[in-house]
Write a protein that holds these residues in place. Structure first.
Motif, PDB file in Angstrom:
ATOM      1  N   LEU A  95       0.807  -1.279  -0.027  1.00 13.73           N
ATOM      2  CA  LEU A  95       0.125  -0.032   0.159  1.00 13.73           C
ATOM      3  C   LEU A  95       0.798   1.273   0.082  1.00 13.73           C
ATOM      4  O   LEU A  95       0.824   1.927  -0.693  1.00 13.73           O
ATOM      5  N   LEU A  96       1.805   1.304   0.897  1.00 17.12           N
ATOM      6  CA  LEU A  96       2.763   2.555   1.094  1.00 17.12           C
ATOM      7  C   LEU A  96       3.594   2.465  -0.311  1.00 17.12           C
ATOM      8  O   LEU A  96       3.750   3.838  -0.804  1.00 17.12           O
ATOM      9  N   GLU A  97       3.831   1.608  -1.086  1.00 15.38           N
ATOM     10  CA  GLU A  97       4.667   1.520  -2.191  1.00 15.38           C
ATOM     11  C   GLU A  97       3.924   2.050  -3.461  1.00 15.38           C
ATOM     12  O   GLU A  97       4.241   2.633  -4.351  1.00 15.38           O
ATOM     13  N   ARG A  98       2.329   1.723  -3.242  1.00 15.94           N
ATOM     14  CA  ARG A  98       1.615   2.200  -4.270  1.00 15.94           C
ATOM     15  C   ARG A  98       1.375   3.598  -4.559  1.00 15.94           C
ATOM     16  O   ARG A  98       1.154   4.250  -5.449  1.00 15.94           O
ATOM     17  N   PHE A  99       1.605   4.433  -2.972  1.00 13.99           N
ATOM     18  CA  PHE A  99       1.301   5.607  -3.007  1.00 13.99           C
ATOM     19  C   PHE A  99       2.519   6.567  -3.433  1.00 13.99           C
ATOM     20  O   PHE A  99       2.404   7.783  -3.551  1.00 13.99           O
ATOM     21  N   THR A 100       3.676   5.860  -3.394  1.00 11.47           N
ATOM     22  CA  THR A 100       5.131   6.694  -3.291  1.00 11.47           C
ATOM     23  C   THR A 100       5.827   6.243  -4.731  1.00 11.47           C
ATOM     24  O   THR A 100       5.517   5.324  -5.453  1.00 11.47           O
ATOM     25  N   MET A 101       6.880   6.971  -5.010  1.00 15.39           N
ATOM     26  CA  MET A 101       7.685   6.716  -5.969  1.00 15.39           C
ATOM     27  C   MET A 101       8.645   5.599  -5.791  1.00 15.39           C
ATOM     28  O   MET A 101       9.082   5.557  -4.797  1.00 15.39           O
ATOM     29  N   PRO A 102       9.217   5.021  -6.572  1.00 12.28           N
ATOM     30  CA  PRO A 102      10.036   3.855  -6.194  1.00 12.28           C
ATOM     31  C   PRO A 102      11.374   4.453  -5.799  1.00 12.28           C
ATOM     32  O   PRO A 102      12.010   3.593  -4.878  1.00 12.28           O
ATOM     33  N   ALA A 103      11.951   5.506  -5.991  1.00 10.81           N
ATOM     34  CA  ALA A 103      12.954   6.095  -5.632  1.00 10.81           C
ATOM     35  C   ALA A 103      12.906   6.315  -4.140  1.00 10.81           C
ATOM     36  O   ALA A 103      13.872   6.381  -3.563  1.00 10.81           O
ATOM     37  N   ASP A 104      11.687   6.418  -3.591  1.00 11.67           N
ATOM     38  CA  ASP A 104      11.321   6.788  -2.137  1.00 11.67           C
ATOM     39  C   ASP A 104      11.226   5.418  -1.200  1.00 11.67           C
ATOM     40  O   ASP A 104      11.113   5.474  -0.043  1.00 11.67           O
ATOM     41  N   HIS A 105      11.041   4.186  -1.811  1.00 11.82           N
ATOM     42  CA  HIS A 105      10.713   3.031  -1.107  1.00 11.82           C
ATOM     43  C   HIS A 105      11.745   2.684  -0.175  1.00 11.82           C
ATOM     44  O   HIS A 105      11.103   1.922   0.805  1.00 11.82           O
ATOM     45  N   GLY A 106      12.864   2.976  -0.276  1.00 10.51           N
ATOM     46  CA  GLY A 106      13.685   2.711   0.884  1.00 10.51           C
ATOM     47  C   GLY A 106      13.750   3.702   1.997  1.00 10.51           C
ATOM     48  O   GLY A 106      14.434   3.351   2.917  1.00 10.51           O
ATOM     49  N   ARG A 107      12.908   4.766   1.802  1.00 10.14           N
ATOM     50  CA  ARG A 107      12.796   5.605   2.739  1.00 10.14           C
ATOM     51  C   ARG A 107      11.414   5.535   3.540  1.00 10.14           C
ATOM     52  O   ARG A 107      10.865   6.335   4.226  1.00 10.14           O
ATOM     53  N   LEU A 108      10.675   4.275   3.103  1.00 10.20           N
ATOM     54  CA  LEU A 108       9.099   4.299   3.689  1.00 10.20           C
ATOM     55  C   LEU A 108       9.331   4.219   5.262  1.00 10.20           C
ATOM     56  O   LEU A 108      10.339   3.534   5.815  1.00 10.20           O
ATOM     57  N   PRO A 109       8.356   4.877   5.951  1.00 11.51           N
ATOM     58  CA  PRO A 109       8.424   4.750   7.439  1.00 11.51           C
ATOM     59  C   PRO A 109       8.281   3.456   7.814  1.00 11.51           C
ATOM     60  O   PRO A 109       7.382   2.590   7.409  1.00 11.51           O
ATOM     61  N   ALA A 110       9.030   3.104   8.888  1.00  9.09           N
ATOM     62  CA  ALA A 110       8.702   1.752   9.704  1.00  9.09           C
ATOM     63  C   ALA A 110       7.758   1.811  10.707  1.00  9.09           C
ATOM     64  O   ALA A 110       7.981   2.359  11.683  1.00  9.09           O
ATOM     65  N   ALA A 111       6.572   1.363  10.237  1.00  8.85           N
ATOM     66  CA  ALA A 111       5.535   1.353  11.204  1.00  8.85           C
ATOM     67  C   ALA A 111       4.849  -0.030  11.424  1.00  8.85           C
ATOM     68  O   ALA A 111       4.933  -0.918  10.388  1.00  8.85           O
ATOM     69  N   ASP A 112       4.407  -0.017  12.659  1.00 10.22           N
ATOM     70  CA  ASP A 112       3.613  -1.385  12.742  1.00 10.22           C
ATOM     71  C   ASP A 112       2.260  -1.361  11.949  1.00 10.22           C
ATOM     72  O   ASP A 112       1.297  -0.682  12.116  1.00 10.22           O
ATOM     73  N   ALA A 113       2.042  -2.500  11.102  1.00  7.73           N
ATOM     74  CA  ALA A 113       0.901  -2.315  10.058  1.00  7.73           C
ATOM     75  C   ALA A 113      -0.064  -2.654  11.001  1.00  7.73           C
ATOM     76  O   ALA A 113      -1.370  -1.942  10.630  1.00  7.73           O
ATOM     77  N   ARG A 114      -0.473  -3.337  12.086  1.00  9.89           N
ATOM     78  CA  ARG A 114      -1.334  -3.860  12.671  1.00  9.89           C
ATOM     79  C   ARG A 114      -2.072  -2.310  13.209  1.00  9.89           C
ATOM     80  O   ARG A 114      -3.467  -2.279  13.209  1.00  9.89           O
ATOM     81  N   GLN A 115      -1.384  -1.286  13.504  1.00  9.07           N
ATOM     82  CA  GLN A 115      -2.216  -0.117  13.731  1.00  9.07           C
ATOM     83  C   GLN A 115      -2.911   0.534  12.757  1.00  9.07           C
ATOM     84  O   GLN A 115      -3.625   1.406  13.201  1.00  9.07           O
ATOM     85  N   TYR A 116      -2.485  -0.005  11.559  1.00  9.69           N
ATOM     86  CA  TYR A 116      -3.375   0.800  10.576  1.00  9.69           C
ATOM     87  C   TYR A 116      -4.372  -0.011   9.906  1.00  9.69           C
ATOM     88  O   TYR A 116      -4.960   0.282   9.093  1.00  9.69           O
ATOM     89  N   VAL A 117      -4.554  -1.091  10.368  1.00 13.37           N
ATOM     90  CA  VAL A 117      -5.550  -2.369   9.831  1.00 13.37           C
ATOM     91  C   VAL A 117      -6.938  -1.781  10.423  1.00 13.37           C
ATOM     92  O   VAL A 117      -7.098  -1.446  11.529  1.00 13.37           O
TER      93      VAL A 117
END
Length: 306
Positions: free
Chosen positions: A16-38
């Protein structure tokens, strides 16, 4: 079972996060607990044995919380396109042969039915052809206009597919109607061992991905560059005002706007935007609006206003 669900939530959240962002930024995606956003998890099918758990899961995430996470991360990102695109699949079973009549079942239409309604940035719908007599085999200008009026979707993508003469690939040709631009003119998809239906499914998925990439590139939000822009809007009447509002609604980086004054021949607005001026002007241009500056005054023009 719980471990499998947690893994599906984690993998889905990353996608989901990759879908909204550019490939060049995928290495900087926030490290978040997925369950908090389900938001919720639906078990659509499951099979268990003594050693394995196999299931098809549908995971939905909290849209407001995900938007806040991306905004707070400082990463440029796009939000889903507010207006769907109507897809018209045209399939020729043989190279140079007659197409399957518009709206009738075909492998190409089935491939698009699997893509439409999925998790894409550009929502896709697969409407039936308009009720015209006689029904056109191919979607001509009149039929596309009737389709657009009936569905209230101004943007239509006509996707034609046919095996090539050598029978080694499926050739896909795209054309667009409305403000939409086709992401490419034509591409060939090899016919592998899986056969024609698999190639058509891969082609439909690739076109949908290309639409997403094109839209994302043109509509990246940059909250670190948020600003307020005062604009004057020349109007020729109430119709121009309605057209302006509708087209501004197509530009996600215009977060909202305030009316300073509104008269029959002119409006003054404050645009609250999340983008730099050049990116904003390009996005407005794709929506049929022009933004220009003269003598320190910004002018936003609806279609047909000079």
């Amino acid at each position: 079972r719980e471990q499998a669900i947690a893994e599906a939530e984690r993998v889905g959240f990353r996608k989901l996060l990759e879908r909204f962002t550019m490939p060049a930024d995928h290495g900087r995606l926030p490290a978040a607990d997925a369950r908090q956003y389900v938001r919720d998890v639906a078990i659509e099918a499951e099979r268990t044995s003594a050693v394995r758990y196999i299931a098809t899961l549908g995971v939905r995430y909290n849209a407001v919380a995900v938007r806040k996470l991306l905004r707070d991360s400082g990463l440029r990102h796009a939000e889903p396109r507010p207006r769907p695109v109507a897809v018209v699949p045209v399939f020729r079973p043989q190279a140079g042969g007659a197409p399957v009549p518009w709206g009738e079942p075909s492998s190409w239409r089935t491939a698009w039915a699997q893509v439409a309604g999925g998790g894409t940035l550009v929502p896709l719908v697969l409407p039936p052809p308009p009720d015209l007599t006689p029904r056109p085999v191919l979607p001509d200008a009149a039929a596309l206009a009737a389709l657009s009026e009936r569905t209230r979707l101004a943007d239509v993508l006509v996707a034609q597919a046919a095996p090539n003469a050598a029978g080694t690939a499926v050739e896909v040709t795209l054309s667009a109607v409305g403000a939409l631009a086709a992401p490419f003119d034509s591409r060939a998809y090899p016919l592998g061992e899986a056969g024609l239906e698999a190639a058509l499914a891969a082609a439909a998925a690739d076109v949908a991905q290309a639409l997403d990439t094109q839209y994302k590139t043109q509509n990246l939000l940059a909250f670190d560059q948020s600003s307020d822009i005062a604009v004057l809007v020349p109007l020729g009447g109430f119709g121009d005002w309605l057209a302006l509002r509708e087209r501004l609604g197509r530009v996600p980086m215009v977060r909202r706007w305030d009316i300073v004054s509104l008269a029959r021949d002119e409006a003054a607005l404050i645009l609250h935007v999340a983008a730099d001026v050049d990116t904003l002007r390009a996005a407005l241009g794709h929506a049929g609006l022009s933004l220009d500056q003269a003598d320190g005054i910004w002018t936003l023009r609806p279609p047909g206003r000079s």
